[in-house]
Design an enzyme around this catalytic site. Structure first.
Site, PDB file in Angstrom:
ATOM      1  N   HIS A   1      26.187  39.804  40.794  1.00  0.00           N
ATOM      2  CA  HIS A   1      27.270  38.855  40.487  1.00  0.00           C
ATOM      3  C   HIS A   1      26.713  37.477  40.093  1.00  0.00           C
ATOM      4  O   HIS A   1      26.984  36.471  40.747  1.00  0.00           O
ATOM      5  CB  HIS A   1      28.227  38.733  41.691  1.00  0.00           C
ATOM      6  CG  HIS A   1      29.591  38.234  41.317  1.00  0.00           C
ATOM      7  ND1 HIS A   1      30.745  38.651  41.914  1.00  0.00           N
ATOM      8  CD2 HIS A   1      29.987  37.334  40.378  1.00  0.00           C
ATOM      9  CE1 HIS A   1      31.793  38.034  41.379  1.00  0.00           C
ATOM     10  NE2 HIS A   1      31.346  37.217  40.436  1.00  0.00           N
TER      11      HIS A   1
ATOM     12  N   ARG B   1      35.301  41.873  37.216  1.00  0.00           N
ATOM     13  CA  ARG B   1      35.391  42.148  38.646  1.00  0.00           C
ATOM     14  C   ARG B   1      35.232  43.644  38.841  1.00  0.00           C
ATOM     15  O   ARG B   1      35.759  44.442  38.060  1.00  0.00           O
ATOM     16  CB  ARG B   1      36.753  41.709  39.209  1.00  0.00           C
ATOM     17  CG  ARG B   1      36.923  40.212  39.381  1.00  0.00           C
ATOM     18  CD  ARG B   1      36.027  39.647  40.491  1.00  0.00           C
ATOM     19  NE  ARG B   1      36.274  38.231  40.737  1.00  0.00           N
ATOM     20  CZ  ARG B   1      35.625  37.240  40.122  1.00  0.00           C
ATOM     21  NH1 ARG B   1      34.680  37.499  39.231  1.00  0.00           N
ATOM     22  NH2 ARG B   1      35.899  35.981  40.408  1.00  0.00           N
TER      23      ARG B   1
ATOM     24  N   GLU C   1      30.853  44.215  47.272  1.00  0.00           N
ATOM     25  CA  GLU C   1      29.653  43.385  47.087  1.00  0.00           C
ATOM     26  C   GLU C   1      29.250  42.808  48.431  1.00  0.00           C
ATOM     27  O   GLU C   1      30.121  42.335  49.167  1.00  0.00           O
ATOM     28  CB  GLU C   1      29.953  42.261  46.093  1.00  0.00           C
ATOM     29  CG  GLU C   1      30.275  42.793  44.704  1.00  0.00           C
ATOM     30  CD  GLU C   1      30.662  41.689  43.701  1.00  0.00           C
ATOM     31  OE1 GLU C   1      30.556  40.498  44.038  1.00  0.00           O
ATOM     32  OE2 GLU C   1      31.077  42.042  42.600  1.00  0.00           O
TER      33      GLU C   1
END
Ligand code: DGY
Length: 333
Positions: free
Chosen positions: A280, A232, A261
């Site tokens: 991601h 993360r 993000e």
């Protein structure tokens, strides 16, 4: 959708962009179950406003978008998808190592910019993985899967375990290899930082791990180390990482996750040629996403059948039954 629709009325948010929070709350009020993405913030305020909810099923193994303790107190079961995505995520971590060390993305840009004139002995020199030391921070199923691959590539693998959340009660349905990782040695974090040529972050985001790689950790790294983050973004202090890239302390980074993000168009990280960024996609293979989806649905259907989700992140939850007769009239996002 097909499986859920056999048991419930399904309300689908059919857009790649997440629903605005007010809209998510409004629609979730009518739901017994919601199937959430990592971008949906399921905090105490959300749970307080959606009292009909019995289960939140996250299409992810990570749970940092959900207030697990509050959900448990509110009698909301939380499902997630462990056991099916470690191998796929580890493959991306290795891909990012190669991408940065062998300058794959940079070299591709160089060719497309028509700058390739001829073969020259010093063109795009990079670094070997074989013979380098890889330090893995967090040695759960993803960290171990990275270790197995790295060992096969001839890397010297060390790791600093991290005590994360207790595992789900069950993580069925996966094809994870066993936890053994021959050739990987545990070391204290300080030693890992000092000795690693590559560092792979494989911890969950918790209050303990938030910002765990900050100015001091960068200063303690071997000069020129390459950082790989498929965990993360918020595990890393992004400002400290940019400073370390500028000073050359950090030799490069492969980042699948970021503090914010999607990345802002003016994010300074976009300027570094030695940083490879992916959106991601750690678990984004066809097979793995299918398995995650099946498991996320299983977790909901378990609750409809009066059981805890098979991959329950809060096994201490006191499950509240769904009112009789609501089975076919449920609304599920
Ligand atoms: C996870 O599973 O936590 C990923 O970040 C989303 O695939």
């Amino acid at each position: 959708m097909r499986r859920l629709a056999e048991y419930a009325r399904v309300d689908l948010w059919d857009d790649d962009a997440p629903p605005p929070r007010a809209e998510l709350i409004r629609r979730s009020r009518a739901c017994d179950a919601i199937l959430t993405m990592v971008s949906d913030r399921i905090d105490a305020a959300f749970i307080r406003q959606t009292s009909r909810l019995r289960v939140v099923s996250n299409l992810a193994v990570g749970l940092d978008n959900i207030d697990l303790d509050f959900a448990t107190r509110a009698g909301v079961a939380v499902g997630h998808t462990p056991g099916v995505l470690a191998e796929t995520t580890a493959e991306l971590a290795i891909a990012l190592m190669f991408a940065v060390a062998r300058r794959v993305v940079e070299a591709d840009r160089f060719v497309r910019a028509r700058r390739w004139r001829m073969w020259t002995p010093r063109l795009m020199l990079g670094r070997d993985l074989a013979g380098s030391t890889l330090g893995i921070i967090g040695f759960g199923s993803i960290g171990q899967a990275v270790a197995r691959r790295a060992a096969a590539l001839g890397m010297n693998v060390i790791y600093a375990p991290h005590r994360g959340r207790p595992k789900s009660r069950s993580a069925r349905g996966g094809t994870e290899l066993s936890a053994s990782s021959p050739g990987a040695n545990p070391v204290p974090l300080a030693r890992l930082l000092a000795e690693s040529d590559f560092i792979s972050l494989n911890v969950p985001l918790t209050t303990e791990t938030r910002g765990m790689i900050g100015p001091e950790e960068f200063a303690a790294m071997k000069r020129g180390a390459i950082l790989i983050n498929t965990a993360r973004g918020a595990v890393v202090d992004q400002k400290a990482m940019i400073d370390a890239l500028r000073s050359g302390r950090l030799g490069g980074a492969g980042l699948d996750v970021l503090e914010t993000e999607p990345i802002a168009p003016d994010d300074p990280l976009l300027k570094f040629a030695n940083v490879a960024i992916t959106p991601h996609i750690g678990s984004a293979s066809h097979r793995t996403r299918q398995r995650m989806a099946e498991l996320a649905v299983d977790n909901i259907l378990d609750v409809f059948a009066g059981r805890r989700p098979r991959c329950c992140a809060n096994p201490k939850v006191r499950l509240r039954k769904i009112a009789a007769g609501r089975a076919r009239s449920n609304r599920v996002r």
